[in-house]
Each structure stands twice: as structure tokens, then as C-alpha cells.
Design a protein around this motif. Structure first.
Motif, mmCIF file in Angstrom:
data_model
loop_
_atom_site.group_PDB
_atom_site.id
_atom_site.type_symbol
_atom_site.label_atom_id
_atom_site.label_comp_id
_atom_site.label_asym_id
_atom_site.label_seq_id
_atom_site.Cartn_x
_atom_site.Cartn_y
_atom_site.Cartn_z
ATOM 1 N N TYR A 19 0.810 -1.213 0.000
ATOM 2 C CA TYR A 19 0.000 0.000 0.000
ATOM 3 C C TYR A 19 0.846 1.266 0.000
ATOM 4 O O TYR A 19 0.420 2.304 -0.530
ATOM 5 N N ASP A 20 2.029 1.212 0.575
ATOM 6 C CA ASP A 20 2.872 2.404 0.628
ATOM 7 C C ASP A 20 3.716 2.595 -0.628
ATOM 8 O O ASP A 20 4.198 3.700 -0.889
ATOM 9 N N ARG A 21 3.898 1.536 -1.422
ATOM 10 C CA ARG A 21 4.812 1.610 -2.566
ATOM 11 C C ARG A 21 4.113 1.552 -3.911
ATOM 12 O O ARG A 21 4.650 2.010 -4.913
ATOM 13 N N PHE A 22 2.926 0.990 -3.965
ATOM 14 C CA PHE A 22 2.250 0.765 -5.240
ATOM 15 C C PHE A 22 1.929 2.103 -5.917
ATOM 16 O O PHE A 22 1.183 2.926 -5.403
ATOM 17 N N GLY A 23 2.522 2.318 -7.096
ATOM 18 C CA GLY A 23 2.239 3.524 -7.874
ATOM 19 C C GLY A 23 2.521 4.808 -7.122
ATOM 20 O O GLY A 23 1.796 5.795 -7.270
ATOM 21 N N THR A 24 3.586 4.820 -6.327
ATOM 22 C CA THR A 24 3.894 5.989 -5.504
ATOM 23 C C THR A 24 4.855 6.924 -6.227
ATOM 24 O O THR A 24 5.872 6.478 -6.772
ATOM 25 N N PHE A 25 4.528 8.209 -6.232
ATOM 26 C CA PHE A 25 5.383 9.221 -6.856
ATOM 27 C C PHE A 25 5.012 10.575 -6.263
ATOM 28 O O PHE A 25 3.865 10.791 -5.866
ATOM 29 N N PRO A 26 5.953 11.503 -6.172
ATOM 30 C CA PRO A 26 5.653 12.822 -5.601
ATOM 31 C C PRO A 26 4.880 13.693 -6.583
ATOM 32 O O PRO A 26 5.040 13.584 -7.802
ATOM 33 N N SER A 27 4.032 14.562 -6.060
ATOM 34 C CA SER A 27 3.293 15.485 -6.921
ATOM 35 C C SER A 27 2.812 16.667 -6.100
ATOM 36 O O SER A 27 2.745 16.617 -4.866
ATOM 37 N N ASN A 28 2.454 17.747 -6.807
ATOM 38 C CA ASN A 28 1.745 18.852 -6.177
ATOM 39 C C ASN A 28 0.316 18.409 -5.873
ATOM 40 O O ASN A 28 -0.208 17.466 -6.492
ATOM 41 N N LEU A 29 -0.329 19.108 -4.951
ATOM 42 C CA LEU A 29 -1.700 18.795 -4.547
ATOM 43 C C LEU A 29 -2.526 20.076 -4.593
ATOM 44 O O LEU A 29 -2.062 21.131 -4.150
ATOM 45 N N MET A 30 -3.756 19.998 -5.105
ATOM 46 C CA MET A 30 -4.621 21.178 -5.148
ATOM 47 C C MET A 30 -6.032 20.813 -4.715
ATOM 48 O O MET A 30 -6.527 19.719 -5.024
ATOM 49 N N SER A 31 -6.690 21.735 -4.016
ATOM 50 C CA SER A 31 -8.091 21.559 -3.645
ATOM 51 C C SER A 31 -8.645 22.889 -3.176
ATOM 52 O O SER A 31 -7.911 23.865 -2.996
ATOM 53 N N TYR B 40 -0.071 8.223 10.185
ATOM 54 C CA TYR B 40 0.422 7.044 9.475
ATOM 55 C C TYR B 40 1.545 7.432 8.510
ATOM 56 O O TYR B 40 2.526 6.700 8.352
ATOM 57 N N ALA B 41 1.415 8.582 7.871
ATOM 58 C CA ALA B 41 2.426 9.049 6.911
ATOM 59 C C ALA B 41 3.558 9.802 7.585
ATOM 60 O O ALA B 41 4.410 10.383 6.898
ATOM 61 N N GLY B 42 3.592 9.805 8.910
ATOM 62 C CA GLY B 42 4.672 10.464 9.624
ATOM 63 C C GLY B 42 4.634 11.971 9.546
ATOM 64 O O GLY B 42 5.665 12.633 9.703
ATOM 65 N N GLY B 43 3.441 12.522 9.297
ATOM 66 C CA GLY B 43 3.321 13.973 9.211
ATOM 67 C C GLY B 43 3.748 14.562 7.884
ATOM 68 O O GLY B 43 3.668 15.776 7.693
ATOM 69 N N LYS B 44 4.214 13.723 6.972
ATOM 70 C CA LYS B 44 4.606 14.178 5.642
ATOM 71 C C LYS B 44 3.512 13.817 4.638
ATOM 72 O O LYS B 44 2.720 12.912 4.873
ATOM 73 N N ASP C 233 3.167 21.845 -2.587
ATOM 74 C CA ASP C 233 4.105 21.057 -3.374
ATOM 75 C C ASP C 233 4.256 19.671 -2.756
ATOM 76 O O ASP C 233 3.603 19.336 -1.753
ATOM 77 N N ALA C 234 5.119 18.857 -3.344
ATOM 78 C CA ALA C 234 5.239 17.460 -2.917
ATOM 79 C C ALA C 234 5.735 17.320 -1.491
ATOM 80 O O ALA C 234 5.480 16.304 -0.828
ATOM 81 N N ALA C 235 6.425 18.334 -0.984
ATOM 82 C CA ALA C 235 6.933 18.290 0.388
ATOM 83 C C ALA C 235 5.945 18.864 1.397
ATOM 84 O O ALA C 235 6.213 18.850 2.597
ATOM 85 N N GLY C 236 4.809 19.368 0.909
ATOM 86 C CA GLY C 236 3.805 19.926 1.795
ATOM 87 C C GLY C 236 3.892 21.426 1.987
ATOM 88 O O GLY C 236 3.164 21.990 2.809
ATOM 89 N N ASN C 237 4.763 22.096 1.238
ATOM 90 C CA ASN C 237 4.880 23.549 1.338
ATOM 91 C C ASN C 237 3.786 24.225 0.508
ATOM 92 O O ASN C 237 3.452 23.765 -0.586
ATOM 93 N N ILE C 238 3.243 25.318 1.024
ATOM 94 C CA ILE C 238 2.173 26.037 0.328
ATOM 95 C C ILE C 238 2.703 26.691 -0.945
ATOM 96 O O ILE C 238 3.705 27.417 -0.927
ATOM 97 N N LEU C 239 2.037 26.413 -2.061
ATOM 98 C CA LEU C 239 2.342 27.074 -3.330
ATOM 99 C C LEU C 239 1.481 28.316 -3.518
ATOM 100 O O LEU C 239 1.956 29.354 -3.971
ATOM 101 N N PHE C 240 0.194 28.205 -3.234
ATOM 102 C CA PHE C 240 -0.690 29.368 -3.185
ATOM 103 C C PHE C 240 -1.843 29.038 -2.250
ATOM 104 O O PHE C 240 -2.146 27.881 -1.984
ATOM 105 N N ASP C 241 -2.493 30.062 -1.731
ATOM 106 C CA ASP C 241 -3.527 29.854 -0.722
ATOM 107 C C ASP C 241 -4.531 30.998 -0.784
ATOM 108 O O ASP C 241 -4.197 32.115 -1.205
ATOM 109 N N HIS C 242 -5.755 30.705 -0.361
ATOM 110 C CA HIS C 242 -6.826 31.691 -0.295
ATOM 111 C C HIS C 242 -7.014 32.411 -1.636
ATOM 112 O O HIS C 242 -7.259 33.612 -1.692
#
Length: 488
Positions: A228-240, A332-336, A259-268
């Protein structure tokens, strides 16, 4: 499932063709091509969406008030999402800057009913056969019938959860599919006391079953983290979208990206300005466009949307049980940020629980029985409506002339936003499980599992008619076909 194997000589090569039936558990029509180098290593993998319907074009010239009903015909699975996104865009055009409490809460109830029924359908009917039996298990039982035989309680709960969500939609939209409840500026009906009582009667059971569903997928992760942790795993940006206070809100809010590390790219970010953030790239081998953050370019700016993005983009979930589960997910993801493709299922069930809890809270609100349904204000020529559909962020953008006819329509649906991510997931799975091997039915299903985790609606994404026969073609470095498999 039946197999048809034939061997043919083409350009001096012996080729094998295997036809696999029945239909894949994905909505829409697409195929996958895999290019191998001279060492049988994966060189290129592409998810092709090969049908086209042109919805954005034939909306043009229609009266704007027809659009919320018309656009539902994009899809029979998520019509409410299009119904509400179009209504929100047209709220701007009719000057309805603030809906009445009754209209706002009726729309929210409709939307969370859609979230509940869609997430239940995907998890229990489409994905649970893979998750409960294994990706390469006996194909004859790897379906909802097999689940009903082996796990009757799980199958029954999935059916009843979906049924309940559809009943919420029926009471708010007028029909379970392709309703008419939302109109520019508000809604055309409210609930009766009897309808509220009917829905309240079962909502606590829906919450309990949703909690059980979260437990099921969480235990699968904990029992087999290597998969479950490795199947099709790759870093990416996230938006919502998130609410103004940063909490999870699937109906309305502002845009946030990390971004993939969890840093804000844009907000509000006000979603009325989405077109200053996102560029839609076109590629010659697919009818589905490839959006990316304009400032980052197509190579670095693509992103994921949907449950995996939303549960990690928000700061909290405003219902107690879902917030508890979100915290466990983060721990579960260690905060990352979790980038595992199969993490979509866990996040999806947290959202289903959130939807059930939200429906309960809304049903206790007397505003649902109000009579003040529609507002209007200063007429405008352009409006954007955004909603978090079950599959992710959904954009509807319209321009309307002085004659009330639509002059421009642009839709970026959830699956389109996930296009590059799905291509990346298929590539990662193919590199993991195909390198140096012959295609088998089990491998084909691994590729499908990766696509299926996104719960794609390919008909929405390309505005295409049709079913989803998945085609996987294997080519050598010179472009010669080595093998092809179909699910049709």
C-alpha cells in the motif's frame, strides 16, 4: 472472463493478441500503450483517452438557465457535481452574491448526498474486489458478486450507503439522477418535515457504516504496508478548495495548493481567477487535456486533486469522527504528505464519513424547510463555479451575452486535473511489475488498479460517450507490436 489468443506474423514478427472480457471497472473509454526498449525495460507509458463529445461547444447558444440541467448529461455517475458547479457559475452571472440560508443548505445537502453515494459506489462496487481478494486473484470472483458471496455484510452496507445518498439527492434535486433542484440564484424546492424525518431516521446508521469502511481500508494499509505504501507511488503537487479557515469544505471555499513536500504554493485564491493560475496543455495522443500551474510550467506544474489531495491540503475536518480519522491518516504518513496511489481509498472513506456526519448536521437545521429560495442582483456577463466533486476539483466557466445565450463554456473536470498523475501512476506500476515480463491478466489488472484508485470519469473528462474497454499495447523499441490485451 474469457481469453482469446491468436498468433500472427506481421513484418517478420510473431505477435500475440489476447482479448479479455468483461468490461473494466472504470467509467469511460481509454487505452494504455507501453513502449519497451531493447532490454524489455519500460521506456514509455501513456494513458490515452480516445473519444470526444464536444460538450463545451454545444452549450454555446443555449439560454443560460438551461445549463445546470444540460451539463448533467456529461455523466450519470456524478451529475449533481456538474449541476451545482454550473449553478454556482450562473449565480455570479445573475448577481446572486449570497444565497438564502435555505438555498445554501439545500445545495450543500444535495452535494454531500452525492459525495456519499459516489464514494460508496466506487469503494464497495468498483475497488473492493481488488482490495479484498488481491490484485491478481481469480478473475471470476474479482467483482462485486464475489464480494457479496465472500463478504455479504460489506457488500450490503455498500449498497445501502449508496441508496441512502441517492435518497438525499432525490429529496433535494427532485430525482436521483439528472435532477432540477438547483437553479441560478438558488433552488426551486425545500424539504418537508416528513422528508427530513425520513432521512434522519437512517443517518446515524450511515455514520456507523462509514466509520467501519474507514476501519477496513486502514487495516489493509496496516497489514500490508509494503504494497500500500509503494504501489504507484510518486511525488506530486496537490490542489483543492478549502474553507476560508483552512478546514475541509467540499461545496465552497478558496483554492489552495501544496508542493510534494507539503509547502504552500498558493492559498486563499478566489477561484474566479483560476485561469490566471492554470494552463491546459493539449497533446496529440489524447482528447483529455493536461492542466498545470502556469507559473511552474508543464514539467513541474502538474498536480493531483481529489480525496488524497483534499484530506492533506486542509488543516482540519469540521466533524468529529472524520477529523479523528484525518489525524490518524496524517500520523500514518509520519506527518509528511502521502503520495501512495492506494492512499486515495483511505482518504475517500474519510470523506465519506465526513459527508455522512455533515448530512446529519444539516438535517437538524430548520432552514431546510424555508420558503425563501432564490435571490438575484446585478447582472454580469461572466462567472466561474467551482466545487469539490467526488473525484476532485471541478471548474465550470461561462460567458453569457445580453441576449441571455451562452457565448463561451470551459470545463476542467476532476479527472482532467488528474490526467498527468494517472499517466504517472500507470508508468510507475508498469516499471514496478512489467519490466522484463510478459503481459498477463494479473498485470493488466495492476495497471487498472492504479487508474481505478483515482475513480476516473473519462466520459466527463473528454465529454465522450462510451464504455471503458481498457487496451494495453506492448511495443518494442522499433515500434513493432509485441502484445496487446483488451478488456471490452
Amino acid at each position: 472472463m474469457s481469453f482469446e489468443l491468436e498468433t500472427a506474423a506481421v513484418a517478420g514478427e510473431n505477435l500475440r493478441r489476447v482479448a479479455i472480457d468483461p468490461v473494466s471497472r472504470v467509467e469511460g473509454h481509454g487505452k494504455v500503450t507501453i513502449l519497451l526498449d531493447e532490454h524489455n525495460k519500460v521506456h514509455q507509458v501513456r494513458l490515452h483517452i480516445v473519444e470526444f463529445r464536444g460538450f463545451e461547444r454545444f452549450i454555446q447558444g443555449r439560454p443560460y438557465w438551461e445549463v445546470p440541467v444540460m451539463v448533467q448529461r456529461l455523466c450519470g455517475i456524478c451529475p449533481v457535481s456538474h449541476h451545482l458547479a454550473a449553478s454556482k457559475a450562473l449565480d455570479v452571472i445573475v448577481g446572486a452574491d449570497r444565497l438564502t440560508p435555505t438555498a445554501e443548505k439545500m445545495r450543500r445537502l444535495m452535494h454531500y448526498g452525492q459525495i456519499l453515494q459516489s464514494h460508496a459506489l466506487h469503494f464497495f462496487h468498483l475497488s473492493s474486489p481488488d482490495l479484498l481478494f488481491g490484485f491478481d486473484s481469480e478473475v471470476s470472483r474479482r467483482n462485486i458478486v464475489g464480494v457479496a458471496e465472500k463478504y455479504p455484510d460489506i457488500a450490503r452496507r455498500g449498497i445501502l450507503l449508496r441508496k441512502y445518498g441517492q435518497e438525499v439527492i432525490r429529496h433535494t434535486a427532485g430525482k436521483r439522477v439528472h435532477g432540477t433542484g438547483s437553479v441560478p440564484g438558488g433552488v426551486n424546492k425545500s424539504l418537508t418535515a416528513a422528508e427530513r424525518a425520513e432521512l434522519l431516521k437512517d443517518v446515524y446508521q450511515m455514520i456507523a457504516w462509514s466509520r467501519d469502511a474507514v476501519r477496513i481500508i486502514k487495516e489493509l494499509h496496516e497489514q500490508n504496508p509494503a504494497l500500500y505504501d509503494r504501489f504507484g507511488t510518486f511525488p506530486s503537487n496537490l490542489m483543492s478548495m478549502v474553507a476560508p479557515d483552512g478546514s475541509l469544505d467540499l461545496y465552497h471555499g478558496v483554492l489552495r495548493a501544496k508542493d510534494a513536500a507539503g509547502n504552500i504554493l498558493f492559498d486563499h485564491v478566489d477561484y474566479q481567477t483560476y485561469d490566471t493560475l492554470i494552463t491546459e496543455e493539449v497533446k496529440p495522443w489524447s482528447y483529455m487535456k493536461f492542466p498545470y500551474f502556469t507559473s511552474m510550467g508543464p514539467e513541474q506544474g502538474w498536480y493531483r486533486v481529489g480525496p488524497l489531495a483534499r484530506v492533506q491540503n486542509c488543516d482540519s475536518i469540521p466533524t468529529p469522527f472524520a477529523e479523528h480519522e484525518r489525524r490518524e491518516f496524517v500520523a500514518y504518513a509520519g506527518g509528511k504528505p502521502m503520495h501512495a496511489t492506494l492512499g486515495f481509498h483511505w482518504a475517500r472513506m474519510i470523506e465519506m464519513l465526513f459527508a455522512a456526519e455533515t448530512i446529519k448536521e444539516l438535517l437538524h437545521d430548520d432552514a431546510l424547510e424555508g420558503s425563501d429560495l432564490v435571490v438575484a442582483g446585478e447582472r454580469r456577463r461572466e462567472g466561474v463555479g467551482v466545487i469539490e466533486a467526488p473525484r476532485g476539483t471541478l471548474f465550470h466557466h461561462y460567458q453569457v451575452g445580453d441576449d441571455d445565450l451562452v457565448t463561451m463554456a470551459n470545463l476542467i473536470v476532476s479527472t482532467t486535473n488528474n490526467n498527468q498523475a494517472m499517466n504517472s501512476a500507470v508508468r510507475e506500476v508498469a516499471k514496478q511489475y512489467l519490466d522484463g515480463k510478459e503481459i498477463t491478466e494479473g498485470l493488466l489488472n495492476y495497471i487498472e488498479v492504479a487508474i481505478r484508485a483515482y475513480d476516473p470519469c473519462l466520459s466527463c473528462a473528454t465529454h465522450a460517450l462510451g464504455r471503458m474497454p481498457l487496451e494495453v499495447t506492448l511495443l518494442d523499441a522499433g515500434g513493432q507490436m509485441l502484445d496487446r490485451k483488451y478488456k471490452s
